[in-house]
Design a protein around this motif. Sequence first.
Motif, PDB file in Angstrom:
ATOM      1  N   SER A 199      17.557 -38.879  89.172  1.00 33.41           N
ATOM      2  CA  SER A 199      18.198 -38.044  87.253  1.00 33.41           C
ATOM      3  C   SER A 199      19.599 -37.460  87.576  1.00 33.41           C
ATOM      4  O   SER A 199      19.764 -36.758  86.359  1.00 33.41           O
ATOM      5  CB  SER A 199      17.090 -36.374  87.833  1.00 33.41           C
ATOM      6  OG  SER A 199      17.392 -35.890  88.806  1.00 33.41           O
ATOM      7  N   ASN A 200      19.830 -37.179  88.687  1.00 29.10           N
ATOM      8  CA  ASN A 200      21.917 -36.781  88.454  1.00 29.10           C
ATOM      9  C   ASN A 200      22.004 -38.008  87.137  1.00 29.10           C
ATOM     10  O   ASN A 200      22.932 -37.161  86.240  1.00 29.10           O
ATOM     11  CB  ASN A 200      22.298 -37.686  89.489  1.00 29.10           C
ATOM     12  CG  ASN A 200      21.934 -36.269  90.516  1.00 29.10           C
ATOM     13  OD1 ASN A 200      21.480 -35.735  90.562  1.00 29.10           O
ATOM     14  ND2 ASN A 200      22.670 -36.769  91.956  1.00 29.10           N
ATOM     15  N   ASN A 201      21.024 -38.474  87.252  1.00 29.43           N
ATOM     16  CA  ASN A 201      22.087 -40.322  86.775  1.00 29.43           C
ATOM     17  C   ASN A 201      22.180 -39.596  85.018  1.00 29.43           C
ATOM     18  O   ASN A 201      23.119 -39.272  83.638  1.00 29.43           O
ATOM     19  CB  ASN A 201      21.793 -41.163  86.484  1.00 29.43           C
ATOM     20  CG  ASN A 201      20.437 -42.174  85.345  1.00 29.43           C
ATOM     21  OD1 ASN A 201      20.959 -41.881  84.068  1.00 29.43           O
ATOM     22  ND2 ASN A 201      19.375 -41.234  85.316  1.00 29.43           N
ATOM     23  N   SER A 202      21.247 -38.584  84.346  1.00 31.59           N
ATOM     24  CA  SER A 202      21.102 -38.001  83.124  1.00 31.59           C
ATOM     25  C   SER A 202      20.880 -36.428  82.990  1.00 31.59           C
ATOM     26  O   SER A 202      21.186 -35.937  81.526  1.00 31.59           O
ATOM     27  CB  SER A 202      18.977 -38.568  82.889  1.00 31.59           C
ATOM     28  OG  SER A 202      18.559 -37.941  83.347  1.00 31.59           O
ATOM     29  N   ASN A 203      22.007 -35.517  83.937  1.00 32.12           N
ATOM     30  CA  ASN A 203      21.753 -34.520  83.693  1.00 32.12           C
ATOM     31  C   ASN A 203      22.514 -34.508  82.942  1.00 32.12           C
ATOM     32  O   ASN A 203      23.705 -34.654  82.338  1.00 32.12           O
ATOM     33  CB  ASN A 203      23.183 -34.276  84.405  1.00 32.12           C
ATOM     34  CG  ASN A 203      22.681 -33.156  85.614  1.00 32.12           C
ATOM     35  OD1 ASN A 203      21.586 -32.761  85.544  1.00 32.12           O
ATOM     36  ND2 ASN A 203      22.918 -33.059  87.323  1.00 32.12           N
ATOM     37  N   GLY A 204      22.450 -33.259  81.415  1.00 35.25           N
ATOM     38  CA  GLY A 204      23.240 -32.779  80.709  1.00 35.25           C
ATOM     39  C   GLY A 204      22.537 -33.307  79.386  1.00 35.25           C
ATOM     40  O   GLY A 204      23.663 -33.025  78.055  1.00 35.25           O
ATOM     41  N   MET A 205      21.648 -34.294  79.401  1.00 36.54           N
ATOM     42  CA  MET A 205      21.260 -34.886  78.455  1.00 36.54           C
ATOM     43  C   MET A 205      20.195 -34.582  77.740  1.00 36.54           C
ATOM     44  O   MET A 205      19.239 -33.384  78.266  1.00 36.54           O
ATOM     45  CB  MET A 205      21.089 -36.435  78.422  1.00 36.54           C
ATOM     46  CG  MET A 205      21.719 -37.598  78.863  1.00 36.54           C
ATOM     47  SD  MET A 205      21.562 -39.188  79.646  1.00 36.54           S
ATOM     48  CE  MET A 205      22.698 -39.981  80.019  1.00 36.54           C
ATOM     49  N   PRO A 206      19.901 -34.854  76.164  1.00 39.56           N
ATOM     50  CA  PRO A 206      18.628 -33.605  76.028  1.00 39.56           C
ATOM     51  C   PRO A 206      17.918 -34.229  76.383  1.00 39.56           C
ATOM     52  O   PRO A 206      16.796 -35.904  76.758  1.00 39.56           O
ATOM     53  CB  PRO A 206      18.984 -34.542  74.314  1.00 39.56           C
ATOM     54  CG  PRO A 206      20.222 -35.507  74.050  1.00 39.56           C
ATOM     55  CD  PRO A 206      20.868 -34.961  75.467  1.00 39.56           C
ATOM     56  N   LYS A 207      16.667 -33.533  76.181  1.00 35.55           N
ATOM     57  CA  LYS A 207      14.982 -33.431  77.558  1.00 35.55           C
ATOM     58  C   LYS A 207      14.709 -34.875  77.042  1.00 35.55           C
ATOM     59  O   LYS A 207      14.016 -35.890  77.694  1.00 35.55           O
ATOM     60  CB  LYS A 207      14.643 -32.589  76.665  1.00 35.55           C
ATOM     61  CG  LYS A 207      13.630 -31.840  78.216  1.00 35.55           C
ATOM     62  CD  LYS A 207      12.965 -31.130  77.925  1.00 35.55           C
ATOM     63  CE  LYS A 207      12.367 -29.572  79.182  1.00 35.55           C
ATOM     64  NZ  LYS A 207      11.602 -28.714  78.873  1.00 35.55           N
TER      65      LYS A 207
END
Lengths: 261, 314
Positions: A199-207
């Motif tokens: 899930s590092n890859n999607s860090n900071g993206m909307p839920k």
Amino acid sequence: MAKFITIGERISVTAPAIRRAFEERDPEPILTRCEQQLKAGANYIDVNIGPAESDGEERMQWAVKLLQERFDNVPLALDTSNMKAIEAGIQVYNREKGKPIVNSADAGDRFNRIELAANNDAIVIALCSANGIASDNDERMAHCQRMLEEGLMHGMEAEDLWFDPLFLVVKGMQDKQMEVLEAIKMFTDMGLNSTGGLSNNSNGMPKHIRPIFDSCMLAMAMMQGLTSAIVNPNDQRLMETIKTCDIIKNNNLYADSYLEI
Amino acid sequence: MAFTPKKQAFSAKINAVTLGTGDKSIVIGGENVLPFYTFDAPIANKPRIAVEISDKGLEGCVSDGIKAFYAGCDSVVDMAVKAQSMEGASAICLHFESADPNGENKSVEDCVALAKAVADAVEMPILVMGCKNIEKDAQIFNAVSDALQGKNILVLSAREENYKNVGASAGLAYNQKVGAESAVDINLAKQLNVLLSQLGVPDASVCMNVGSSAAGYGFEYLSSTLDRVKAAALAQSDKQLQMPIVTPVSPETWGVKESMSPEEESPEWGPLDERGIEMEVCTASACLVGGSNLVIMRHPAAVATISKFIDSLM
């Protein structure tokens, strides 16, 4: 090939409720999250107790016993920078359902976790970075090689070193994503097991976006041969993706109800 | 340097399923190695042979050897009792051929009466095979499972079309063992086990019939199915395929021309009885090395041969 292995990430001190539960030795929030993850199909459960410098050993032993006694010796990943806490956890760990995982070693300050894993017949997650993110795959693979040799030298089986390319955040490091995927292929070509904090890859993206990115990244990584990942097993889209990829890769025999099992 | 063979015992194992009760009960499955790979790990429960008895008795039987074996038997019950003395026999498989609505259409009540009479007379575990009519089979299995409660019988089989009915009655209500039947379709074999498990039938109450055919009649499909099922069960630890495999051999092999064509019509093929025995032996041995945990057979000479085959490989 064996089925993909999921390591459930939701017992972590980064969640305030879990942090409090560890501090107060309150079993309920920890047991609840473990049960939710196992029901969703997690194979291993990560136990991130934080650095826990003052009470790490006692805290890890408490958590290991708590979870294994309640959930039929569920296999665990012991996740802390505190080496003594990991060793203490392994002392009370029941191996019936699988070896403990040491989370994690790297090629920098945490290099000696490999020896720790070797001495305790554990699996180790070997993060292919030293002090900072590897600048390219030459560096990543140099770290990989060094850690592999260290493990073998201490008598480990190569299969017990699970190499982590370090998944990188898309928002900010979009140009590095294919490189990470290529590193996974290099591990695969060497016959090595691999894992990583997906899930590092999607860090900071909307839920609502994160499950989409996590699922796509996971499918692409499985294509490259990734053998396990540290994930949120309660992300239904992600788990359905993993189960489907396992079918396509012939890791599991298809049946119409494959999503239900 | 000395050669050290690498042992290939798996962490997964086939479920051990008990059939019958008392001294004569048998356990099939339980192994964690490929068929007969006793050099990798011991196999606790050897494969078994069930002797098929038709509810028609010897009507239509073309084999002199089978007729001679049952000489003096006045009824199907007598035959079942006699079959227990067959060398290598471990169970009796009662085949309700005449229940077929498109044939004699024997009533469910008559089937139950025969099953009870046989169960009262024999000590070996009982397998009940239907007439291949989906609806009639479900009725027979329900009624026979009820009547034979406590005998721990195996009903053959629950299929995609009637698994709910058969699973709920035989497997759940009457606590018998259920055979899940698919026809050389590995995905369906797995799916049926999933469905039975979702219905609540315990894994240890399920056996699989993943297909049957006589050697030379598309047997390679069965062979690859057996291989794939065992590989998934053991190498991939697939819990939904760890049920022991039961294969009806004789209903297939005694229905092909090699076993039936009279000597006057096919003199070049040699004695009729020998051909039937050979078809059974070829087919059963191939099923066993593919992973069948129990084979259903008819001819005493074939049963004795396969029994020796099993014992010499164990």
